[in-house]
Scaffold this motif. Structure first.
Motif, PDB file in Angstrom:
ATOM      1  N   GLY A 331       0.470  -1.319  -0.107  1.00 29.21           N
ATOM      2  CA  GLY A 331       0.252   0.057  -0.412  1.00 29.21           C
ATOM      3  C   GLY A 331       0.969   1.193  -0.270  1.00 29.21           C
ATOM      4  N   LEU A 332       2.061   1.445   1.095  1.00 34.76           N
ATOM      5  CA  LEU A 332       2.631   2.541   0.156  1.00 34.76           C
ATOM      6  C   LEU A 332       3.826   2.588  -0.576  1.00 34.76           C
ATOM      7  N   THR A 333       4.071   1.652  -1.219  1.00 42.71           N
ATOM      8  CA  THR A 333       5.295   1.962  -1.946  1.00 42.71           C
ATOM      9  C   THR A 333       4.885   1.326  -3.820  1.00 42.71           C
ATOM     10  N   ILE A 365      17.911  -4.939  -0.995  1.00 41.26           N
ATOM     11  CA  ILE A 365      17.538  -3.686  -0.722  1.00 41.26           C
ATOM     12  C   ILE A 365      18.122  -3.494   0.855  1.00 41.26           C
ATOM     13  N   ASP A 366      18.243  -2.477   1.736  1.00 34.33           N
ATOM     14  CA  ASP A 366      18.471  -1.589   2.453  1.00 34.33           C
ATOM     15  C   ASP A 366      18.407  -0.174   2.844  1.00 34.33           C
ATOM     16  N   VAL A 367      17.626   0.252   3.732  1.00 32.65           N
ATOM     17  CA  VAL A 367      17.848   1.744   3.978  1.00 32.65           C
ATOM     18  C   VAL A 367      18.459   1.738   5.051  1.00 32.65           C
ATOM     19  N   ASP A 368      19.830   2.764   5.022  1.00 33.10           N
ATOM     20  CA  ASP A 368      20.726   3.017   5.607  1.00 33.10           C
ATOM     21  C   ASP A 368      20.606   3.773   6.973  1.00 33.10           C
ATOM     22  N   TYR A 369      20.583   3.175   8.066  1.00 35.94           N
ATOM     23  CA  TYR A 369      20.158   3.531   9.166  1.00 35.94           C
ATOM     24  C   TYR A 369      19.172   4.855   9.634  1.00 35.94           C
ATOM     25  N   PHE A 370      17.741   4.182   8.488  1.00 34.67           N
ATOM     26  CA  PHE A 370      17.196   4.412   8.840  1.00 34.67           C
ATOM     27  C   PHE A 370      16.005   4.853  10.159  1.00 34.67           C
ATOM     28  N   LYS A 371      16.505   4.017  10.610  1.00 35.58           N
ATOM     29  CA  LYS A 371      15.917   3.919  12.535  1.00 35.58           C
ATOM     30  C   LYS A 371      15.697   5.452  13.014  1.00 35.58           C
ATOM     31  N   TYR A 373      16.644   8.215  10.912  1.00 34.67           N
ATOM     32  CA  TYR A 373      15.712   8.943  10.163  1.00 34.67           C
ATOM     33  C   TYR A 373      14.914   9.154  10.910  1.00 34.67           C
ATOM     34  N   ASN A 374      13.778   7.917  10.568  1.00 36.56           N
ATOM     35  CA  ASN A 374      12.545   8.223  11.826  1.00 36.56           C
ATOM     36  C   ASN A 374      12.785   8.914  12.582  1.00 36.56           C
ATOM     37  N   ASP A 375      13.786   8.702  13.670  1.00 30.78           N
ATOM     38  CA  ASP A 375      14.133   9.416  14.914  1.00 30.78           C
ATOM     39  C   ASP A 375      13.804  10.681  14.714  1.00 30.78           C
ATOM     40  N   VAL A 385      10.414   8.520   2.344  1.00 27.85           N
ATOM     41  CA  VAL A 385      11.809   7.755   1.973  1.00 27.85           C
ATOM     42  C   VAL A 385      11.873   7.078   0.900  1.00 27.85           C
ATOM     43  N   LEU A 386      10.736   5.797   2.259  1.00 33.11           N
ATOM     44  CA  LEU A 386      10.650   4.321   0.616  1.00 33.11           C
ATOM     45  C   LEU A 386       9.874   4.711  -0.163  1.00 33.11           C
ATOM     46  N   GLN A 387       8.833   6.168   0.104  1.00 26.59           N
ATOM     47  CA  GLN A 387       8.215   5.683  -1.807  1.00 26.59           C
ATOM     48  C   GLN A 387       9.342   6.551  -2.956  1.00 26.59           C
ATOM     49  N   GLY A 405       9.953  -5.193  -5.428  1.00 28.38           N
ATOM     50  CA  GLY A 405       8.809  -5.627  -4.174  1.00 28.38           C
ATOM     51  C   GLY A 405       9.701  -5.310  -2.692  1.00 28.38           C
ATOM     52  N   ARG A 406       8.776  -5.293  -1.711  1.00 27.40           N
ATOM     53  CA  ARG A 406       8.700  -4.619  -0.513  1.00 27.40           C
ATOM     54  C   ARG A 406       8.846  -5.527   0.257  1.00 27.40           C
ATOM     55  N   TYR A 407       9.690  -6.053   0.692  1.00 30.64           N
ATOM     56  CA  TYR A 407      10.044  -7.003   1.473  1.00 30.64           C
ATOM     57  C   TYR A 407       9.548  -7.376   3.097  1.00 30.64           C
ATOM     58  N   GLY A 408       9.592  -5.547   3.468  1.00 28.01           N
ATOM     59  CA  GLY A 408       9.211  -5.471   4.956  1.00 28.01           C
ATOM     60  C   GLY A 408      10.032  -4.827   5.137  1.00 28.01           C
ATOM     61  N   GLY A 409       9.124  -3.630   5.974  1.00 23.73           N
ATOM     62  CA  GLY A 409       9.767  -2.426   6.694  1.00 23.73           C
ATOM     63  C   GLY A 409      10.751  -1.560   5.569  1.00 23.73           C
ATOM     64  N   GLU A 410      12.489  -1.903   5.533  1.00 23.07           N
ATOM     65  CA  GLU A 410      12.485  -0.435   5.193  1.00 23.07           C
ATOM     66  C   GLU A 410      13.340  -1.083   4.322  1.00 23.07           C
TER      67      GLU A 410
HETATM   68  N1  LIG Z   1       8.553   5.014   8.441  1.00 24.61           N
HETATM   69  C1  LIG Z   1       8.523   4.095   7.954  1.00 24.61           C
HETATM   70  N2  LIG Z   1       9.485   3.212   9.225  1.00 24.61           N
HETATM   71  C2  LIG Z   1       9.491   1.959   9.281  1.00 24.61           C
HETATM   72  C3  LIG Z   1       8.721   1.381   8.226  1.00 24.61           C
HETATM   73  N3  LIG Z   1       9.290  -0.508   8.318  1.00 24.61           N
HETATM   74  C4  LIG Z   1      10.153   0.260   9.355  1.00 24.61           C
HETATM   75  N4  LIG Z   1      10.577   1.855   9.796  1.00 24.61           N
HETATM   76  C5  LIG Z   1      11.595   1.766  10.433  1.00 24.61           C
HETATM   77  O1  LIG Z   1      12.744   1.161   9.633  1.00 24.61           O
HETATM   78  C6  LIG Z   1      14.231   1.016  10.465  1.00 24.61           C
HETATM   79  C7  LIG Z   1      14.665  -0.035  10.471  1.00 24.61           C
HETATM   80  O2  LIG Z   1      15.847  -0.017  11.714  1.00 24.61           O
HETATM   81  P1  LIG Z   1      16.978  -0.828  11.714  1.00 24.61           P
HETATM   82  O3  LIG Z   1      16.490  -2.352  11.153  1.00 24.61           O
HETATM   83  O4  LIG Z   1      17.389  -0.860  13.129  1.00 24.61           O
HETATM   84  O5  LIG Z   1      17.875  -0.703  10.590  1.00 24.61           O
HETATM   85  P2  LIG Z   1      18.794   0.729  10.679  1.00 24.61           P
HETATM   86  O6  LIG Z   1      18.054   1.871  11.501  1.00 24.61           O
HETATM   87  O7  LIG Z   1      18.595   1.316   9.125  1.00 24.61           O
HETATM   88  O8  LIG Z   1      20.104   0.730   9.944  1.00 24.61           O
HETATM   89  P3  LIG Z   1      20.971  -0.233   8.930  1.00 24.61           P
HETATM   90  O9  LIG Z   1      19.504  -1.204   8.307  1.00 24.61           O
HETATM   91  O10 LIG Z   1      21.600  -0.752   9.471  1.00 24.61           O
HETATM   92  O11 LIG Z   1      21.264   0.781   8.129  1.00 24.61           O
HETATM   93  C8  LIG Z   1      12.782   0.689  12.578  1.00 24.61           C
HETATM   94  O12 LIG Z   1      13.622   2.251  12.958  1.00 24.61           O
HETATM   95  C9  LIG Z   1      11.592   0.888  11.281  1.00 24.61           C
HETATM   96  O13 LIG Z   1      10.363   1.484  12.782  1.00 24.61           O
HETATM   97  C10 LIG Z   1       7.669   2.229   7.481  1.00 24.61           C
HETATM   98  O14 LIG Z   1       6.884   1.661   7.165  1.00 24.61           O
HETATM   99  N5  LIG Z   1       7.737   3.372   7.240  1.00 24.61           N
END
Ligand SMILES: Nc1nc2c(ncn2[C@@H]2O[C@H](COP(=O)(O)OP(=O)(O)OP(=O)(O)O)[C@@H](O)[C@H]2O)c(=O)[nH]1
Length: 501
Positions: A331-333, A365-371, A373-375, A385-387, A405-410
């Protein structure tokens, strides 16, 4: 969609073909019946005409016999008046409507008696050169001879046909002829009474092609030879059967007709009826045009109906597809969701197992330091960002068999079918650079912008290799990429512990 259109076209085609077949069959049956009725009717008409002519010829022949007998066996009429003598010889036959003359010629061709009261006794004409005389003089068994049409100057406007019979003495020698001039109006009146329909004709020919009568009547047609007319030749070829019919185009007026002919027994005459095909099939043609019109209307209505059905079906198909897409996509991407990814992976794997040339590669593929970013920016900004990452994937994956495809989370997974390690590495690097180059600010990252790490694994044909091995290898390669500092691509070889960055 294409299949739906094919089905609808097929249904429309089948319905039209069915209706066409039914209409075609009943039209053909109608045509056949009309044709049979026309032939039967024409046969009946020619039969009636043939019998009327035959019967009349027989009566005339008998009247000639009576005259011949009375001439050859005279009563003593010494004291009888001229009128009584006349009546004895000719009776009422001479008064018959179409008989212009009854006469006896002697063996030298001179008139001995005649029914024509106006004939001048002072005018002596010799008829010994006439065919109706010579034929009997030269042959004892000529029977009833029917001459060609003759312009006889007997006061009547139409030619006459002369009927003649031989007179023989007791010893069989030639004693002259008895003859009768029959006005051609007899045939004209007989034919004119018949209903021939538009462009219909009725004719009487001798079997050697001389026209005795033809209606619609025109004086010039009497006596005309039609021996070379192809339709007459066709008729002659069929004459062994004494009667018959055929469809042909007339060479004189170009009208297509059903020709029905019948030979007059004991006479060299043929009666021919021609009825125009247009007249015969008029009702059938009217039906044909009505049916064609109805068919056109029906086809148009069926087409419109099917178009409406098609539109409704398309709407439904679109709605179903939308639902299906929703069920398949994240739904998101808007990329494939996890379930669809798993299915796609399985399908790709199975294909690769069947064909030795169909290998594939997987990118994790995994977004770097995404946690962080959210914070820092909030969860909603994290979503954008995911979009943005998804948009980059879509932009770069142009091949039909490439899936993202989106495998889960980021985490994202890309499937590259029929792509070797080299190609997959190149694609991964392009994606990595493209996301970095987007320059999405990320203060929590040492790079200052959003970046991704990618693990690449390519299926090899090692024995006992499983699908999970490829995924695990990609996942492991991703782990190495993260460990090596992020914003990079790492290639793994399934089964190898130490992937190469
Ligand atoms: N905004 C948003 N955040 C998401 C979603 N799904 C997962 N996340 C967040 O993505 C973050 C993943 O963090 P981590 O697995 O610790 O990895 P990271 O911070 O990207 O660090 P590295 O992967 O090691 O670079 C978590 O904070 C999740 O809450 C989503 O659908 N939307």
């Amino acid at each position: 969609m294409g299949r739906l259109q094919k089905y609808l076209a097929l249904i429309l085609g089948l319905i039209i073909m069915m209706v066409l077949s039914i209409c075609g069959a009943s039209l053909y049956e109608g045509y056949r019946q009309t044709r049979i009725s026309a032939i039967t009717e024409a046969n009946n008409v020619t039969l009636i005409v043939q019998r009327a002519i035959s019967r009349n010829m027989e009566i005339l022949s008998l009247a000639m016999d009576t005259l011949a007998y009375r001439y050859q066996h005279p009563l003593d009429l010494t004291h009888a008046s001229d009128e009584e003598r006349y009546n004895y010889l000719f009776g009422s036959t001479a008064a018959a409507h179409h008989i212009t003359a009854l006469a006896i010629l002697d063996a030298d061709g001179y008139v001995r008696v005649t029914s024509r009261r106006s004939a001048s006794p002072s005018v002596v004409v010799n008829y010994s050169e006439r065919t109706y005389f010579t034929v009997h003089r030269d042959s004892a068994d000529a029977g009833l001879f029917i001459s060609r049409p003759i312009k006889a100057n007997l006061g009547n406007e139409l030619p006459v046909v002369v009927l003649s019979k031989r007179l023989s003495r007791k010893d069989g020698s030639f004693d002259g002829v008895v003859l009768m001039a029959l006005d051609m109006s007899y045939f004209r009146d007989l034919f004119t009474g018949l209903t021939l329909g538009e462009d219909g004709i009725m004719s009487l020919y001798s079997d050697d092609g001389v026209t005795y009568m033809r209606v619609p009547y025109h004086p010039s047609s009497i006596g005309r030879e039609i021996t070379n007319n192809p339709n007459f030749q066709r008729l002659r070829a069929m004459l062994v059967d004494n009667d018959g019919n055929f469809f042909a185009r007339a060479h004189t007026d170009g009208v297509e007709r059903l020709y029905t002919f019948r030979r007059i027994p004991d006479a060299p005459l043929i009666v021919l009826l021609g009825r125009s095909e247009r007249f015969i099939f008029k009702t059938w043609y009217d039906t044909l045009y009505s049916v064609l019109l109805l068919l056109i209307i029906f086809t148009a209505l069926a087409g419109v109906l099917l178009m409406l059905v098609r539109r409704e079906l398309l709407k439904r198909v679109a709605a179903e597809k939308q639902l299906e897409d929703l069920a398949r996509t994240d739904g998101l991407t808007g990329l494939l969701n996890r379930r669809s990814l798993d299915e796609a992976l399985l399908a790709v794997w199975q294909r690769s197992q069947r064909s030795p040339t169909a290998g594939f590669s997987t990118l994790f593929i995994d977004v770097d330091y995404f946690k962080r970013y959210n914070d820092t920016y909030g969860h909603e900004m994290g979503d954008t960002v995911l979009q943005a990452v998804a948009a980059v994937l879509r932009e770069h994956l142009q091949r039909q068999n490439d899936l993202a495809g989106r495998y889960g989370g980021e985490e994202f997974v890309v499937l590259l079918e029929q792509t070797d390690e080299h190609g997959a590495l190149r694609m991964a690097q392009q994606l990595c650079e493209a996301i970095y180059n987007r320059g999405i600010p990320h203060s929590g990252s040492p790079l200052g912008v959003i970046s991704v790490s990618i693990g690449v694994a390519t299926m090899n044909r090692a024995p006992h290799q499983r699908m999970e091995d490829v995924l695990n290898a990609a996942d492991h390669a991703l782990y190495i990429a993260k460990r090596e500092g992020r914003n990079r691509v790492c290639v793994a070889h399934p089964g190898q512990n130490d992937p190469l960055a």
